[in-house]
Write a protein that holds these residues in place. Sequence first.
Motif, PDB file in Angstrom:
ATOM      1  N   PHE A 664       0.876  -1.165   0.000  1.00 52.44           N
ATOM      2  CA  PHE A 664       0.000   0.000   0.000  1.00 52.44           C
ATOM      3  C   PHE A 664       0.915   1.217   0.000  1.00 52.44           C
ATOM      4  CE2 PHE A 664       1.042  -0.954   4.356  1.00 52.44           C
ATOM      5  CZ  PHE A 664       1.274   0.269   4.949  1.00 52.44           C
ATOM      6  N   GLY A 665       0.583   2.166  -0.786  1.00 51.80           N
ATOM      7  CA  GLY A 665       1.401   3.389  -0.840  1.00 51.80           C
ATOM      8  C   GLY A 665       2.848   3.059  -1.120  1.00 51.80           C
ATOM      9  N   CYS A 666       3.705   3.480  -0.196  1.00 53.33           N
ATOM     10  CA  CYS A 666       5.137   3.245  -0.358  1.00 53.33           C
ATOM     11  C   CYS A 666       5.627   2.125   0.549  1.00 53.33           C
ATOM     12  CB  CYS A 666       5.915   4.530  -0.100  1.00 53.33           C
ATOM     13  SG  CYS A 666       5.488   5.312   1.475  1.00 53.33           S
ATOM     14  N   TYR A 667       4.744   1.179   0.929  1.00 53.35           N
ATOM     15  CA  TYR A 667       5.123   0.053   1.784  1.00 53.35           C
ATOM     16  C   TYR A 667       4.736  -1.262   1.098  1.00 53.35           C
ATOM     17  CZ  TYR A 667       6.159   3.073   5.755  1.00 53.35           C
ATOM     18  OH  TYR A 667       6.717   4.006   6.575  1.00 53.35           O
ATOM     19  N   LYS A 668       5.536  -2.276   1.476  1.00 55.49           N
ATOM     20  CA  LYS A 668       5.266  -3.640   1.029  1.00 55.49           C
ATOM     21  C   LYS A 668       5.081  -4.534   2.253  1.00 55.49           C
ATOM     22  CE  LYS A 668       5.673  -3.065  -3.445  1.00 55.49           C
ATOM     23  NZ  LYS A 668       4.523  -3.268  -4.334  1.00 55.49           N
ATOM     24  N   LEU A 669       4.200  -5.567   2.119  1.00 54.51           N
ATOM     25  CA  LEU A 669       3.927  -6.487   3.219  1.00 54.51           C
ATOM     26  C   LEU A 669       4.064  -7.933   2.723  1.00 54.51           C
ATOM     27  CD1 LEU A 669       0.768  -4.761   4.658  1.00 54.51           C
ATOM     28  CD2 LEU A 669       2.979  -4.902   5.762  1.00 54.51           C
ATOM     29  N   ARG A 670       4.660  -8.791   3.589  1.00 54.32           N
ATOM     30  CA  ARG A 670       4.776 -10.211   3.258  1.00 54.32           C
ATOM     31  C   ARG A 670       3.458 -10.927   3.588  1.00 54.32           C
ATOM     32  NH1 ARG A 670       9.645 -11.760   1.759  1.00 54.32           N
ATOM     33  NH2 ARG A 670      11.402 -10.361   2.176  1.00 54.32           N
ATOM     34  N   GLU A 689       9.363   1.678   1.487  1.00 57.35           N
ATOM     35  CA  GLU A 689      10.044   1.997   0.238  1.00 57.35           C
ATOM     36  C   GLU A 689      10.440   3.477   0.195  1.00 57.35           C
ATOM     37  OE1 GLU A 689       7.416   0.823  -2.865  1.00 57.35           O
ATOM     38  OE2 GLU A 689       7.943  -1.314  -2.730  1.00 57.35           O
ATOM     39  N   SER A 690       9.947   4.232   1.188  1.00 56.03           N
ATOM     40  CA  SER A 690      10.283   5.671   1.271  1.00 56.03           C
ATOM     41  C   SER A 690      10.211   6.088   2.733  1.00 56.03           C
ATOM     42  CB  SER A 690       9.305   6.507   0.424  1.00 56.03           C
ATOM     43  OG  SER A 690       9.508   7.880   0.673  1.00 56.03           O
ATOM     44  N   GLN A 691      11.115   6.983   3.158  1.00 54.26           N
ATOM     45  CA  GLN A 691      11.140   7.430   4.548  1.00 54.26           C
ATOM     46  C   GLN A 691      10.065   8.483   4.841  1.00 54.26           C
ATOM     47  OE1 GLN A 691      13.032   6.076   6.883  1.00 54.26           O
ATOM     48  NE2 GLN A 691      13.849   4.656   5.330  1.00 54.26           N
ATOM     49  N   SER A 692       9.426   8.992   3.814  1.00 55.94           N
ATOM     50  CA  SER A 692       8.452  10.078   4.019  1.00 55.94           C
ATOM     51  C   SER A 692       7.042   9.568   4.239  1.00 55.94           C
ATOM     52  CB  SER A 692       8.471  11.022   2.804  1.00 55.94           C
ATOM     53  OG  SER A 692       8.111  10.320   1.630  1.00 55.94           O
ATOM     54  N   CYS A 693       6.837   8.198   4.172  1.00 51.74           N
ATOM     55  CA  CYS A 693       5.498   7.632   4.369  1.00 51.74           C
ATOM     56  C   CYS A 693       5.192   7.518   5.854  1.00 51.74           C
ATOM     57  CB  CYS A 693       5.404   6.256   3.720  1.00 51.74           C
ATOM     58  SG  CYS A 693       5.464   6.334   1.918  1.00 51.74           S
ATOM     59  N   ASP A 694       3.925   7.621   6.176  1.00 53.13           N
ATOM     60  CA  ASP A 694       3.474   7.456   7.556  1.00 53.13           C
ATOM     61  C   ASP A 694       2.247   6.543   7.536  1.00 53.13           C
ATOM     62  OD1 ASP A 694       3.314   7.649  10.232  1.00 53.13           O
ATOM     63  OD2 ASP A 694       2.350   9.627  10.252  1.00 53.13           O
ATOM     64  N   PHE A 733      -5.558  -7.269   8.964  1.00 51.79           N
ATOM     65  CA  PHE A 733      -4.978  -5.969   9.362  1.00 51.79           C
ATOM     66  C   PHE A 733      -5.642  -4.866   8.528  1.00 51.79           C
ATOM     67  CE2 PHE A 733      -2.375  -7.369   5.825  1.00 51.79           C
ATOM     68  CZ  PHE A 733      -2.166  -6.218   5.076  1.00 51.79           C
ATOM     69  N   THR A 734      -5.628  -3.648   9.122  1.00 51.06           N
ATOM     70  CA  THR A 734      -6.051  -2.430   8.406  1.00 51.06           C
ATOM     71  C   THR A 734      -4.931  -1.412   8.517  1.00 51.06           C
ATOM     72  OG1 THR A 734      -7.085  -1.472  10.368  1.00 51.06           O
ATOM     73  CG2 THR A 734      -8.481  -2.854   8.945  1.00 51.06           C
ATOM     74  N   VAL A 735      -4.808  -0.556   7.475  1.00 46.26           N
ATOM     75  CA  VAL A 735      -3.740   0.461   7.449  1.00 46.26           C
ATOM     76  C   VAL A 735      -4.360   1.808   7.050  1.00 46.26           C
ATOM     77  CG1 VAL A 735      -1.488   1.086   6.569  1.00 46.26           C
ATOM     78  CG2 VAL A 735      -2.131  -1.330   6.692  1.00 46.26           C
ATOM     79  N   GLU A 736      -4.112   2.795   7.883  1.00 45.39           N
ATOM     80  CA  GLU A 736      -4.396   4.189   7.508  1.00 45.39           C
ATOM     81  C   GLU A 736      -3.038   4.830   7.262  1.00 45.39           C
ATOM     82  OE1 GLU A 736      -6.572   5.950  10.657  1.00 45.39           O
ATOM     83  OE2 GLU A 736      -8.264   4.544  10.535  1.00 45.39           O
ATOM     84  N   TYR A 737      -2.846   5.397   6.074  1.00 46.77           N
ATOM     85  CA  TYR A 737      -1.490   5.859   5.724  1.00 46.77           C
ATOM     86  C   TYR A 737      -1.565   7.153   4.929  1.00 46.77           C
ATOM     87  CZ  TYR A 737      -2.503   4.006   1.071  1.00 46.77           C
ATOM     88  OH  TYR A 737      -3.054   3.759  -0.157  1.00 46.77           O
ATOM     89  N   VAL A 738      -0.399   7.831   4.853  1.00 40.91           N
ATOM     90  CA  VAL A 738      -0.162   8.996   3.990  1.00 40.91           C
ATOM     91  C   VAL A 738       1.082   8.658   3.190  1.00 40.91           C
ATOM     92  CG1 VAL A 738       0.347  11.450   3.858  1.00 40.91           C
ATOM     93  CG2 VAL A 738      -1.186  10.597   5.640  1.00 40.91           C
ATOM     94  N   ASP A 739       0.933   8.677   1.864  1.00 49.35           N
ATOM     95  CA  ASP A 739       2.094   8.264   1.069  1.00 49.35           C
ATOM     96  C   ASP A 739       3.080   9.403   0.934  1.00 49.35           C
ATOM     97  OD1 ASP A 739       1.093  10.004  -0.840  1.00 49.35           O
ATOM     98  OD2 ASP A 739       0.219   8.417  -2.096  1.00 49.35           O
ATOM     99  N   ASP A 740       4.156   9.148   0.187  1.00 48.00           N
ATOM    100  CA  ASP A 740       5.252  10.127   0.085  1.00 48.00           C
ATOM    101  C   ASP A 740       4.839  11.343  -0.729  1.00 48.00           C
ATOM    102  OD1 ASP A 740       5.006   8.806  -2.267  1.00 48.00           O
ATOM    103  OD2 ASP A 740       7.098   8.193  -2.435  1.00 48.00           O
ATOM    104  N   GLN A 741       3.637  11.327  -1.303  1.00 49.90           N
ATOM    105  CA  GLN A 741       3.136  12.505  -2.002  1.00 49.90           C
ATOM    106  C   GLN A 741       2.150  13.295  -1.134  1.00 49.90           C
ATOM    107  OE1 GLN A 741       4.356  13.262  -5.032  1.00 49.90           O
ATOM    108  NE2 GLN A 741       5.615  11.377  -4.857  1.00 49.90           N
ATOM    109  N   GLY A 742       1.940  12.796   0.091  1.00 50.89           N
ATOM    110  CA  GLY A 742       1.023  13.477   0.997  1.00 50.89           C
ATOM    111  C   GLY A 742      -0.421  13.056   0.803  1.00 50.89           C
ATOM    112  N   ASN A 743      -0.671  11.963   0.050  1.00 56.00           N
ATOM    113  CA  ASN A 743      -2.035  11.518  -0.212  1.00 56.00           C
ATOM    114  C   ASN A 743      -2.448  10.497   0.836  1.00 56.00           C
ATOM    115  OD1 ASN A 743      -2.183  13.031  -2.671  1.00 56.00           O
ATOM    116  ND2 ASN A 743      -0.986  11.409  -3.669  1.00 56.00           N
ATOM    117  N   PRO A 744      -3.606  10.741   1.523  1.00 59.58           N
ATOM    118  CA  PRO A 744      -4.062   9.770   2.519  1.00 59.58           C
ATOM    119  C   PRO A 744      -4.655   8.539   1.815  1.00 59.58           C
ATOM    120  CG  PRO A 744      -5.663  11.529   2.309  1.00 59.58           C
ATOM    121  CD  PRO A 744      -4.518  11.922   1.419  1.00 59.58           C
TER     122      PRO A 744
END
Length: 755
Positions: A664-670, A689-694, A733-744
Amino acid sequence: MKISFQNIRIFLVILSLAWFHVFSVARGNVIQNNLDPQLEVITPSLCSSMDGSIIITELDSNTAYEVQYHNGSLQTLTLTTNTNGTLTIDNLPSGDYQNLMLTNLVLGDQISFGTVEVPHVPLPAVISSVVNASECFANGNIKISGLEPFTDYVVTYIFGGLQDVTLTSDFSGLITLSGLAPGFYVNLTVEDINNGCHVEFDPIEIEGDLFDAGFSIIPPSGCDSQDAVMSFSVSDSNPAVYEITYSINNQSFSEVVSTSGLEAIVVNNLEPGYYYDIAITNIETGCFDDMGYYQIPSPILNLASYFAEPSGCLATNGVITITGLDLSPLTSFEIAYTHNGMPQNLIIESTDTGQLIMTGLGTGLYDNFSISEIGNDDCHGTIEPVELIAPEMETVLNINGTTACNTTDGALMFSELNSEMEYSLSYVNGNGETGEFIQMSNSQGQLEFTNLSSGLYASFTLVEVETSCFAQFEDVLISAPELEIELDVAPASRCGESDAALYLYGLLPNASYEVGYSHDGSPYALDLESNSNGILTIMGLDSGTYGSLEVLELSSGCSKTLGSFEIESQDLVLDFEPIIPSNCAATDGEIIINDLLPNEQYQIYFSGGIQDDGEYQVYSSDSDGTLTLLGLSAGIYDGLSLVEVSSGCVGVIETVRLGCLDGFGCYKLRSFFTPNQDGENDFWGPEAESQSCDYTLRIFNRFGKQLAVLSPRDYRWDGTYEGQQMPSDDYWFTVEYVDDQGNPGFYRSHFTLKR
């Protein structure tokens, strides 16, 4: 006319050739112009047809020949060869064409072929049936079919001489040769009277007994009796008169006996002897049966015997008593027999009760008895062999074994013997070797035989030389210490291979041994020789349990029983390589298994998502010994096993992990993890995949209970909740995230925990 020199030369050449030709003809030359005439015969289509031919090839082409031959009379033809040098004599019937001669009418050459046979075509007749004769009657017949209807035929055959008869076929082309007696009919030939066409058959047998009489003998009732009886029985139940003929002592006898057909036909008052030319003939029909010869035996004395043993080794007070109802009292008898192989002869008078008593007998075997009444040689009998045995010597035997396998310090000690007496000890050892010792007993009546090797001694016999008293021992074992042997097993190089080996250490160098064992219920016995280091090697063994292992050293008789040993079966060692799917939704994962037999079939059992129903699939390895499982999705595969079809060998791969990355976004999950503290996949969480993701990631069990919350600062879950290990299962699992472009964004999925 003017003759030139050239014309003279041509004339001389022609004259010389003509002279050479005349000289050749005069000499009977059959070779012309270097040709080699060949002859071919064409058989007529039917016996009576005149469409046979004689074809002669390799003649001069387009040349006239005079053809002569004899076929009942001299025939002369003039025929011309074709352009190929072939001459054909047509319209010939079957037969012999004698003195066939060709004369070249141009050159005068002659060619002789001798007698040429145009083969006979047999009549198309067959034996349709053979009817056998009944007893004592000539009523058999032979039916021959396939002939021309209403045609006369001459039938000839040999049966007690040459026979012939003329028969006319019926409307169906059948003739019947009837009134035939049993026997073989040879050279049976059928010939058409009109045209000489014929056919010959193989010998034909007409079956049927001439006479079938039973024959038996009733011997005389006693030694001086002449009441023997010949008895005949016949199958004919009608009253009849029979003649019985026989010969004895070069004299011939004949008796005529009438019978009502119900009783036996007998000749009475016969004496013992050799009868020959015995025959019975039905006087009315002439039927007879030849019985050959028969010996009417002299009466056999019905005898029995009992005996009394001698009282001691040297005693001669043994007794054999012969009894029997046929023994006349107070009558002299001759008794011939052998004693220990030596012929003996006695004249004894029977007692007033009819017994023969042989006295003064020593030990030994009495056999080959023949008992005859003197003056009546025809009255004799026999009895079974009798062995008279003296009481055995009483002695005590003590055995001392050898101190080692290869020593000869064993001993036998006999006691309670007569003192200072000479004794002989004979034996047969375990190798079949015989031996004998002669030795004196000591003053205490003891006798010791020393310097004996170990092993089994059979048929030990101790004999007191002076008295011949003896004692026998069935088997005597002189024991020895067991062999010292160490056992080692080398397993097979691979499951299914028969290259396991058994090593036996501690033996004599270059010595012969017999090794026995059992495997799978079958016994094995091997004759082997140790090497220079005292090692025995048995190669080419299969895996499994071996029993009853025993080693015998042939030189000493020493042995060792090692019992059972196991050669373990090795499992297949599997080398595999996992190929993970391209993504978590793909089914392009693979498991590659190497180092298998090339072009071999394998039964493969799966679990963990590939196949869980307990069945198996059959795969084949390629020419490099590689087998590939295709079309696999991500996951953990436990207990993958292979069974090699040809050998039954098994290989197991405990666990194969085919991971994948979903994201999802800039993250990968096994898609799974295995928190078993083996240093591999012990934690689960997003891989950035990026340090700017939350993100905020919440983990739930299948019942919706939240177990953990992950973030970039606490990004790993160890599979526990409040210190307790969570079980193997799927987790959401559920994920709420903001990608490296600032998109929720929001993401929901699941993964597997596998322990």
